[in-house]
Design a protein around this motif. Structure first.
Motif, mmCIF file in Angstrom:
data_model
loop_
_atom_site.group_PDB
_atom_site.id
_atom_site.type_symbol
_atom_site.label_atom_id
_atom_site.label_comp_id
_atom_site.label_asym_id
_atom_site.label_seq_id
_atom_site.Cartn_x
_atom_site.Cartn_y
_atom_site.Cartn_z
ATOM 1 N N GLN A 139 -0.738 3.105 0.542
ATOM 2 C CA GLN A 139 -0.790 3.752 -0.767
ATOM 3 C C GLN A 139 -0.059 2.944 -1.842
ATOM 4 O OE1 GLN A 139 -0.265 7.889 0.111
ATOM 5 N NE2 GLN A 139 -0.917 8.510 -1.905
ATOM 6 N N ILE A 140 0.713 1.960 -1.398
ATOM 7 C CA ILE A 140 1.484 1.165 -2.355
ATOM 8 C C ILE A 140 0.676 -0.080 -2.725
ATOM 9 C CG2 ILE A 140 3.550 -0.294 -2.538
ATOM 10 C CD1 ILE A 140 5.059 2.006 -1.087
ATOM 11 N N VAL A 141 0.479 -0.293 -4.041
ATOM 12 C CA VAL A 141 -0.465 -1.337 -4.479
ATOM 13 C C VAL A 141 0.216 -2.467 -5.249
ATOM 14 C CG1 VAL A 141 -2.486 0.168 -4.566
ATOM 15 C CG2 VAL A 141 -0.998 0.020 -6.558
ATOM 16 N N ALA A 142 1.442 -2.248 -5.738
ATOM 17 C CA ALA A 142 2.083 -3.263 -6.591
ATOM 18 C C ALA A 142 3.256 -3.916 -5.869
ATOM 19 C CB ALA A 142 2.550 -2.614 -7.892
ATOM 20 N N THR A 143 3.792 -4.980 -6.476
ATOM 21 C CA THR A 143 4.885 -5.722 -5.835
ATOM 22 C C THR A 143 6.261 -5.299 -6.346
ATOM 23 O OG1 THR A 143 4.529 -7.442 -7.464
ATOM 24 C CG2 THR A 143 3.502 -7.768 -5.309
ATOM 25 N N ILE A 144 6.277 -4.428 -7.360
ATOM 26 C CA ILE A 144 7.536 -3.872 -7.884
ATOM 27 C C ILE A 144 7.372 -2.354 -7.903
ATOM 28 C CG2 ILE A 144 9.107 -3.765 -9.893
ATOM 29 C CD1 ILE A 144 9.065 -6.539 -8.792
ATOM 30 N N VAL A 145 8.433 -1.651 -7.500
ATOM 31 C CA VAL A 145 8.377 -0.190 -7.366
ATOM 32 C C VAL A 145 7.865 0.489 -8.641
ATOM 33 C CG1 VAL A 145 9.847 1.876 -7.204
ATOM 34 C CG2 VAL A 145 10.049 0.065 -5.489
ATOM 35 N N GLU A 146 8.444 0.160 -9.806
ATOM 36 C CA GLU A 146 8.058 0.893 -11.020
ATOM 37 C C GLU A 146 6.603 0.596 -11.426
ATOM 38 O OE1 GLU A 146 10.897 0.040 -14.064
ATOM 39 O OE2 GLU A 146 10.305 -2.064 -14.265
ATOM 40 N N TYR B 207 15.172 6.051 -8.472
ATOM 41 C CA TYR B 207 15.244 5.375 -9.781
ATOM 42 C C TYR B 207 16.012 4.046 -9.689
ATOM 43 C CZ TYR B 207 16.153 4.623 -14.757
ATOM 44 O OH TYR B 207 16.229 4.083 -16.020
ATOM 45 N N GLU B 208 17.087 4.040 -8.884
ATOM 46 C CA GLU B 208 17.898 2.808 -8.810
ATOM 47 C C GLU B 208 17.147 1.669 -8.111
ATOM 48 O OE1 GLU B 208 21.086 3.483 -5.405
ATOM 49 O OE2 GLU B 208 20.493 5.373 -6.344
ATOM 50 N N TYR B 209 16.052 1.998 -7.449
ATOM 51 C CA TYR B 209 15.254 0.965 -6.760
ATOM 52 C C TYR B 209 14.043 0.530 -7.590
ATOM 53 C CZ TYR B 209 17.904 2.316 -2.604
ATOM 54 O OH TYR B 209 18.900 2.576 -1.710
ATOM 55 N N HIS C 153 7.994 -3.694 -0.271
ATOM 56 C CA HIS C 153 7.955 -4.083 1.158
ATOM 57 C C HIS C 153 9.353 -4.249 1.757
ATOM 58 C CE1 HIS C 153 8.277 -8.128 -0.652
ATOM 59 N NE2 HIS C 153 8.836 -8.484 0.500
ATOM 60 N N LEU C 154 10.386 -4.274 0.898
ATOM 61 C CA LEU C 154 11.762 -4.394 1.412
ATOM 62 C C LEU C 154 12.411 -3.023 1.639
ATOM 63 C CD1 LEU C 154 13.024 -7.311 -0.873
ATOM 64 C CD2 LEU C 154 12.205 -7.455 1.480
ATOM 65 N N LEU C 155 11.706 -1.963 1.299
ATOM 66 C CA LEU C 155 12.272 -0.611 1.431
ATOM 67 C C LEU C 155 12.064 -0.073 2.835
ATOM 68 C CD1 LEU C 155 10.890 0.951 -1.891
ATOM 69 C CD2 LEU C 155 13.163 -0.024 -1.529
ATOM 70 N N SER C 156 12.847 0.951 3.186
ATOM 71 C CA SER C 156 12.641 1.638 4.473
ATOM 72 C C SER C 156 11.381 2.491 4.389
ATOM 73 C CB SER C 156 13.837 2.551 4.772
ATOM 74 O OG SER C 156 13.806 3.677 3.900
ATOM 75 N N GLY C 157 10.905 2.974 5.530
ATOM 76 C CA GLY C 157 9.702 3.823 5.567
ATOM 77 C C GLY C 157 9.860 5.065 4.707
ATOM 78 N N GLY C 158 11.028 5.714 4.796
ATOM 79 C CA GLY C 158 11.269 6.935 4.012
ATOM 80 C C GLY C 158 11.281 6.644 2.525
ATOM 81 N N ARG D 267 8.710 7.930 -0.443
ATOM 82 C CA ARG D 267 9.169 8.587 -1.677
ATOM 83 C C ARG D 267 8.593 7.895 -2.911
ATOM 84 N NH1 ARG D 267 15.023 8.269 0.282
ATOM 85 N NH2 ARG D 267 15.723 8.532 -1.862
ATOM 86 N N VAL D 268 8.413 6.571 -2.830
ATOM 87 C CA VAL D 268 7.755 5.847 -3.933
ATOM 88 C C VAL D 268 6.297 6.303 -4.032
ATOM 89 C CG1 VAL D 268 6.954 3.569 -4.728
ATOM 90 C CG2 VAL D 268 9.289 3.844 -3.861
ATOM 91 N N ALA D 269 5.635 6.450 -2.868
ATOM 92 C CA ALA D 269 4.240 6.927 -2.867
ATOM 93 C C ALA D 269 4.153 8.322 -3.499
ATOM 94 C CB ALA D 269 3.687 6.943 -1.439
ATOM 95 N N ILE D 270 5.146 9.176 -3.198
ATOM 96 C CA ILE D 270 5.172 10.536 -3.783
ATOM 97 C C ILE D 270 5.359 10.437 -5.308
ATOM 98 C CG2 ILE D 270 6.456 12.723 -3.899
ATOM 99 C CD1 ILE D 270 7.113 12.309 -0.884
ATOM 100 N N ALA D 271 6.266 9.543 -5.744
ATOM 101 C CA ALA D 271 6.487 9.358 -7.190
ATOM 102 C C ALA D 271 5.192 8.910 -7.867
ATOM 103 C CB ALA D 271 7.596 8.332 -7.435
#
Length: 281
Positions: A98-105, A136-138, A144-149, A153-157
């Protein structure tokens, strides 16, 4: 009277079995409603039809028979597909899909950008939604450097940024470790209670289901039980018969009761168990 968020009216769904080409009935004349702001959990073994049913709610699938309405909009009319997906967002099992970009925001901004939301509004939504899921701080991190959880949460955002009225979580904690599951469950509870968002959670973790307002249990494409967590889980032998567990504390109460201990059968949590054991002294 307030209208339902979701209405499933006599829904059946058949798909072609790849092995032999025969049609297989995955959902069999299912009826249920979901109220606005409700937290509904759908339980069932693998192959019970629960994920197939979930995919009908945001028009990934369309019923073979019957109708699904999302805020009175008919999902089977192709003209409505985007409208429905704006109203009912979906978070899947694997956050990497579900994550498509290389930066969280940037990832969180992807959905609103595709909806044509003005850029200053996107900025506000991205910040607000990352704060809602405590990420927000991430915001400048690489997903890809984040944990699964954290990824989940980014996918939920990303789904929240599209401002849906309802979010369907299709086994969204299945690939996470226990701490990741706790993080995501606490996020799900927050968006339901603080923001009154309708939540439909498909899970096979009984401890997660304890949090629901209502539980639906599916088996072989049908709804076979429906009620509050206390009502559903106190029917231990019925749950076991269809191959489902109950929360550990409910199971313990069941075993103690069978051993002759005078204990309430509908205990759900450790705190309730402690209180009940203290009462027995």
């Amino acid at each position: 009277m307030e209208k339902d968020m979701i209405l499933c009216d006599n829904v059946s769904y058949k798909y072609k079995d790849n092995d032999n080409g025969n049609e297989k009935l995955a959902v069999d004349h299912v009826n249920f409603q979901v109220k606005k702001g409700e937290f509904l959990v759908v339980l069932g073994r693998n192959g019970s039809g629960k994920s197939t049913m979930a995919k009908h709610i945001n028009a990934l699938l369309v019923p073979t028979d019957g109708k699904v309405y999302v805020e009175d909009i008919d999902t089977s009319d192709e003209k409505n597909t985007w409208k429905i997906r704006n109203k009912a967002g979906m978070v899947f099992q694997n956050p990497d899909n579900q994550i498509v970009a290389t930066i969280v925001e940037e990832d969180v901004a992807f959905g609103p950008e595709n909806l044509g939301v003005p850029s200053e509004e996107i900025r506000a939504r991205v910040d607000e939604c990352l704060k809602r899921v405590n990420m927000y701080e991430y915001r400048r991190h690489a997903p890809h450097l984040l944990s699964g959880g954290q990824k989940q949460r980014v996918a939920i955002a990303g789904v929240l940024a599209m401002r849906p009225d309802c979010i369907i979580f299709d086994e969204s904690t299945a690939m996470l470790d226990p701490s990741g599951r706790r993080e995501v469950m606490s996020t799900i509870k927050d968006i339901n209670s603080k923001y009154n968002m309708t939540v439909i959670l498909i899970t096979h973790y009984m401890e997660e289901a304890v949090e629901a307002d209502r539980i639906i249990v599916m088996d072989e494409g049908k709804i076979i039980m429906e009620g509050s967590p206390r009502n559903i889980f106190s029917q231990v032998s019925k749950m076991k018969k269809i191959g489902l567990d109950v929360p550990q504390m409910t199971e313990l109460a069941y075993e103690l009761k069978n051993s002759g201990v005078d204990i309430k059968p509908d205990i759900l949590t450790i705190d309730e168990m402690v209180n009940e054991l203290c009462r027995l002294k």
